[in-house]
Design a protein around this motif. Structure first.
Motif, PDB file in Angstrom:
ATOM      1  N   GLY A 126       0.818  -1.218   0.000  1.00 19.37           N
ATOM      2  CA  GLY A 126       0.000   0.000   0.000  1.00 19.37           C
ATOM      3  C   GLY A 126       0.853   1.269   0.000  1.00 19.37           C
ATOM      4  N   ILE A 127       2.039   1.215   0.627  1.00 19.68           N
ATOM      5  CA  ILE A 127       2.917   2.389   0.659  1.00 19.68           C
ATOM      6  C   ILE A 127       3.270   2.762  -0.777  1.00 19.68           C
ATOM      7  N   ASN A 128       3.817   1.794  -1.526  1.00 17.14           N
ATOM      8  CA  ASN A 128       4.227   2.068  -2.905  1.00 17.14           C
ATOM      9  C   ASN A 128       3.026   2.430  -3.775  1.00 17.14           C
ATOM     10  N   ALA A 129       1.902   1.738  -3.540  1.00 20.32           N
ATOM     11  CA  ALA A 129       0.708   2.000  -4.355  1.00 20.32           C
ATOM     12  C   ALA A 129       0.256   3.450  -4.179  1.00 20.32           C
ATOM     13  N   CYS A 130       0.270   3.943  -2.944  1.00 17.54           N
ATOM     14  CA  CYS A 130      -0.157   5.328  -2.704  1.00 17.54           C
ATOM     15  C   CYS A 130       0.827   6.325  -3.310  1.00 17.54           C
ATOM     16  N   LEU A 131       2.132   6.005  -3.273  1.00 17.21           N
ATOM     17  CA  LEU A 131       3.115   6.915  -3.881  1.00 17.21           C
ATOM     18  C   LEU A 131       2.909   6.991  -5.397  1.00 17.21           C
ATOM     19  N   ILE A 132       2.642   5.842  -6.007  1.00 14.96           N
ATOM     20  CA  ILE A 132       2.411   5.828  -7.458  1.00 14.96           C
ATOM     21  C   ILE A 132       1.130   6.616  -7.786  1.00 14.96           C
ATOM     22  N   TRP A 133       0.104   6.404  -6.955  1.00 15.77           N
ATOM     23  CA  TRP A 133      -1.146   7.133  -7.185  1.00 15.77           C
ATOM     24  C   TRP A 133      -0.887   8.637  -7.117  1.00 15.77           C
ATOM     25  N   LEU A 134      -0.115   9.052  -6.103  1.00 12.09           N
ATOM     26  CA  LEU A 134       0.202  10.477  -5.941  1.00 12.09           C
ATOM     27  C   LEU A 134       0.978  11.006  -7.152  1.00 12.09           C
ATOM     28  N   ASP A 135       1.984  10.254  -7.597  1.00  9.35           N
ATOM     29  CA  ASP A 135       2.798  10.678  -8.749  1.00  9.35           C
ATOM     30  C   ASP A 135       1.925  10.846  -9.990  1.00  9.35           C
ATOM     31  N   ASN A 136       1.049   9.860 -10.200  1.00 13.15           N
ATOM     32  CA  ASN A 136       0.169   9.938 -11.371  1.00 13.15           C
ATOM     33  C   ASN A 136      -0.773  11.130 -11.277  1.00 13.15           C
ATOM     34  N   TRP A 137      -1.223  11.376 -10.058  1.00 17.28           N
ATOM     35  CA  TRP A 137      -2.163  12.492  -9.849  1.00 17.28           C
ATOM     36  C   TRP A 137      -1.451  13.832 -10.124  1.00 17.28           C
ATOM     37  N   ILE A 138      -0.206  13.932  -9.680  1.00 13.24           N
ATOM     38  CA  ILE A 138       0.565  15.159  -9.940  1.00 13.24           C
ATOM     39  C   ILE A 138       0.785  15.297 -11.446  1.00 13.24           C
ATOM     40  N   LYS A 139       1.214  14.202 -12.052  1.00 16.79           N
ATOM     41  CA  LYS A 139       1.442  14.209 -13.510  1.00 16.79           C
ATOM     42  C   LYS A 139       0.197  14.589 -14.285  1.00 16.79           C
ATOM     43  N   GLY A 140      -0.937  14.131 -13.786  1.00 19.14           N
ATOM     44  CA  GLY A 140      -2.215  14.380 -14.476  1.00 19.14           C
ATOM     45  C   GLY A 140      -2.774  15.768 -14.210  1.00 19.14           C
ATOM     46  N   GLY A 141      -2.011  16.621 -13.526  1.00 16.80           N
ATOM     47  CA  GLY A 141      -2.450  18.007 -13.345  1.00 16.80           C
ATOM     48  C   GLY A 141      -3.159  18.265 -12.026  1.00 16.80           C
TER      49      GLY A 141
END
Ligand code: ZN
Length: 570
Positions: free
Chosen positions: A98-113
């Motif tokens: 879940g730690i890595n999953a949330c970091l990836i979600w955050l990165d994608n969210w930042i990337k997506g604007g």
């Protein structure tokens, strides 16, 4: 133009750097994780990071909020008012998906604007078991396929925090309660990695036990949310399957639903009418695949939650009405024999002779996948129930209990003066206790009590806990002594089970004669016992104790619990 262009280059570099911090098979240590999130918090006003309270290790437990109000008080108020998802990671620090999953979600969210339109308030605890995170190694999860390094299951006190939400032996649990009630989440997810059998699925889930939920919320979870998530995840090539809790040694004998007791994160959240899940990715699948599955499940839950805000809010408020109308509290749930079936993707197994022991050993054959219909036991029945009282009165001396009620948002009134009140007092007549400690306690079971009408002298400072409040299910689950996770069963009231005064036989003989002379009924009962029991007839102590027990010298409050029942008809 140039400025915009330069900014674009800078942000690409930053995103690239953030992804390359850890390889696919690495999960950050606690200091690395928090340094990274602090950086995101500093760089993006839409990401808020709060130190919410202590852990047993000493370091704080953090909360990261997306789509808050950029101010701690306003953000928590927004979370309580609007639809909110809370994700708890690394309660078992050896299961860091879940730690890595949330970091990836955050990165994608930042990337997506950093879009906040169509987004619920998303809060996640980056890593809850801080002590476990700091106890890092490479080998405590013997059966798990990555990451390279990870934390330990127990916390700094060697407690399993996923058994600690009611007894609250850890400081973590107090911090969790603070986070939970600051947010009042509508949806709760606890992220894990499985133990147990081998099968084809990467992604399995446990949802709240339906029988413990208000019916409308149960329908929303089981008939709408889970089918929708299953279908959406299928599009992403994941088969979402119930957690493989085995009935026998291998899955062919069937699987059964999980009894989400309040001691577990998920069961705790269910007490407060959250739609709650445990994600269990399969230990033998590679870490990057498990992280992707956890990420996709979280992402689909976020999207479903956004689309169904109205139904969720509506069913949660209906649930409050439902509980208000319930005259009985049901507990001690047992799996029913009622059998359903489910299509299961497993692996063939055999029992070849072990080269070590020479005895048959279980071996799954990953090269021989199968799809079979297996039994699915998914119904629970409550074995016991009690009337819901109007209130409990808890003796002020039960500081540990009162502290826990307060920490869980339970409202209570304190008696301002000494008061004589007629109500029910509960006397323990029987119980069993385990012989070795479980999670730091000698947990009781098979508790039998009798409720007696009594006029009790209460003191100023004793607390009245009314049941007509939102935390009703928490109160009933903890203060009903026979219930699975009651404070009685977790040893908070053991001192009331011990007799404090006795008699000396040589002194009591003469007094006993006077008592018998004054109470012919007692003499009669004594004679009957002597006539019917050889053991009693031959024991001086048993006979004197019988008289003592039926005399005013005996402690009449022995085994009476310090939690009293104010019935509903008062
Ligand atoms: Zn776990």
């Amino acid at each position: 133009m140039i400025r915009t262009f330069l900014f674009a280059i800078f942000s690409c570099c930053f995103l690239f750097a953030s992804h390359s911090q850890w390889t696919e098979n690495q999960s950050p240590s606690y200091p690395e994780l928090m340094t990274y999130l602090e950086k995101l918090d500093a760089e993006h006003k839409e990401i808020e990071l709060y130190a919410m309270g202590p852990s047993d290790y000493g370091l704080p437990i953090y909360l990261c909020v997306i789509n808050g109000a950029q101010d701690s008080t306003k953000t928590m108020a927004k979370a309580r008012k609007e639809t909110t998802i809370l994700i708890n990671n690394a309660i078992h620090a050896g299961e860091p998906d879940g730690i890595n999953a949330c970091l990836i979600w955050l990165d994608n969210w930042i990337k997506g604007g950093k879009k906040t339109k169509n987004l619920p308030v998303i809060a996640f605890i980056p890593a809850y078991n801080v002590g476990g995170m700091m106890h890092r190694g490479t080998s405590s999860r013997a059966n798990q396929n990555g990451p390279e390094e990870y934390g330990f299951r127990g916390n700094a006190q060697n407690l399993d925090l996923n058994r600690d939400f009611i007894k609250m032996d850890s400081r973590n649990a107090f911090t969790f309660a603070k986070i939970y009630h600051a947010l009042n989440p509508d949806v709760f997810i606890d992220t894990h990695v499985s133990n147990g059998a081998d099968y084809q699925y990467t992604l399995t889930y446990i949802a709240s036990m339906r029988e413990r939920m208000a019916p409308g919320l149960g329908t929303l979870l089981y008939d709408f949310m889970i089918p929708a998530l299953t279908s959406k995840l299928k599009d992403k090539k994941w088969d979402l399957f119930p957690y493989v809790e085995l009935v026998g040694e291998t899955p062919e004998k069937g699987i059964h639903a999980f009894n989400d007791l309040p001691r577990y994160a998920m069961g705790y959240a269910a007490l407060f009418d959250a739609l709650s899940f445990t994600i269990e990715t399969h230990m033998l699948k590679p870490f990057p695949e498990r992280v992707k599955a956890t990420h996709d499940m979280i992402d689909e839950v976020i999207q479903w939650t956004d689309k169904n805000r109205m139904s969720i809010e509506n069913e949660r408020s209906q649930a409050a009405n439902y509980w208000r109308e319930q005259t009985h509290f049901r507990f001690n749930y047992e799996l029913s024999e009622k059998k359903d079936s489910i299509r299961f993707k497993g692996f063939e197994h055999s029992f070849p002779l072990s080269e070590i022991t020479g005895l048959p050993r279980l071996k799954y054959h990953q090269d021989r996948p199968y799809e079979k219909v297996i039994p699915h036991f998914k119904t629970y029945q409550a074995k016991d129930s009690v009337f819901v009282p109007k209130a409990f009165i808890v003796g002020a001396q039960c500081r540990d209990i009162i502290e826990r009620l307060g920490a869980n948002g339970i409202q209570f009134e304190t008696l301002q003066k000494d008061s004589l009140i007629q109500l029910g007092q509960e006397r323990v007549v029987d119980f069993k206790t385990i012989s070795r400690p479980y999670e730091g306690h000698f947990y009781h079971s098979e508790v039998k009590t009798e409720v007696e009408k009594a006029v009790v002298q209460f003191k100023a400072g004793d607390v009245v806990v009314r049941l007509d409040q939102p935390g009703r299910n928490f109160i009933l689950s903890t203060l009903t002594p026979q219930a699975e996770d009651s404070y009685f069963r977790w040893n908070f009231m053991d001192s009331y089970l011990q007799q404090k005064e006795y008699f000396s036989a040589y002194v009591f003989e003469d007094r006993a004669l006077e008592i018998l002379a004054a109470n012919p009924w007692l003499k009669e009962e004594l004679e009957t016992l002597k006539a019917t029991s050889k053991e009693f007839r031959e024991s001086q102590n048993d006979q004197l104790y019988f008289i003592y027990k039926n005399s005013p010298y005996f402690e009449d409050h022995l085994n009476v619990l310090p939690v009293f029942i104010l019935p509903n008809f008062q």
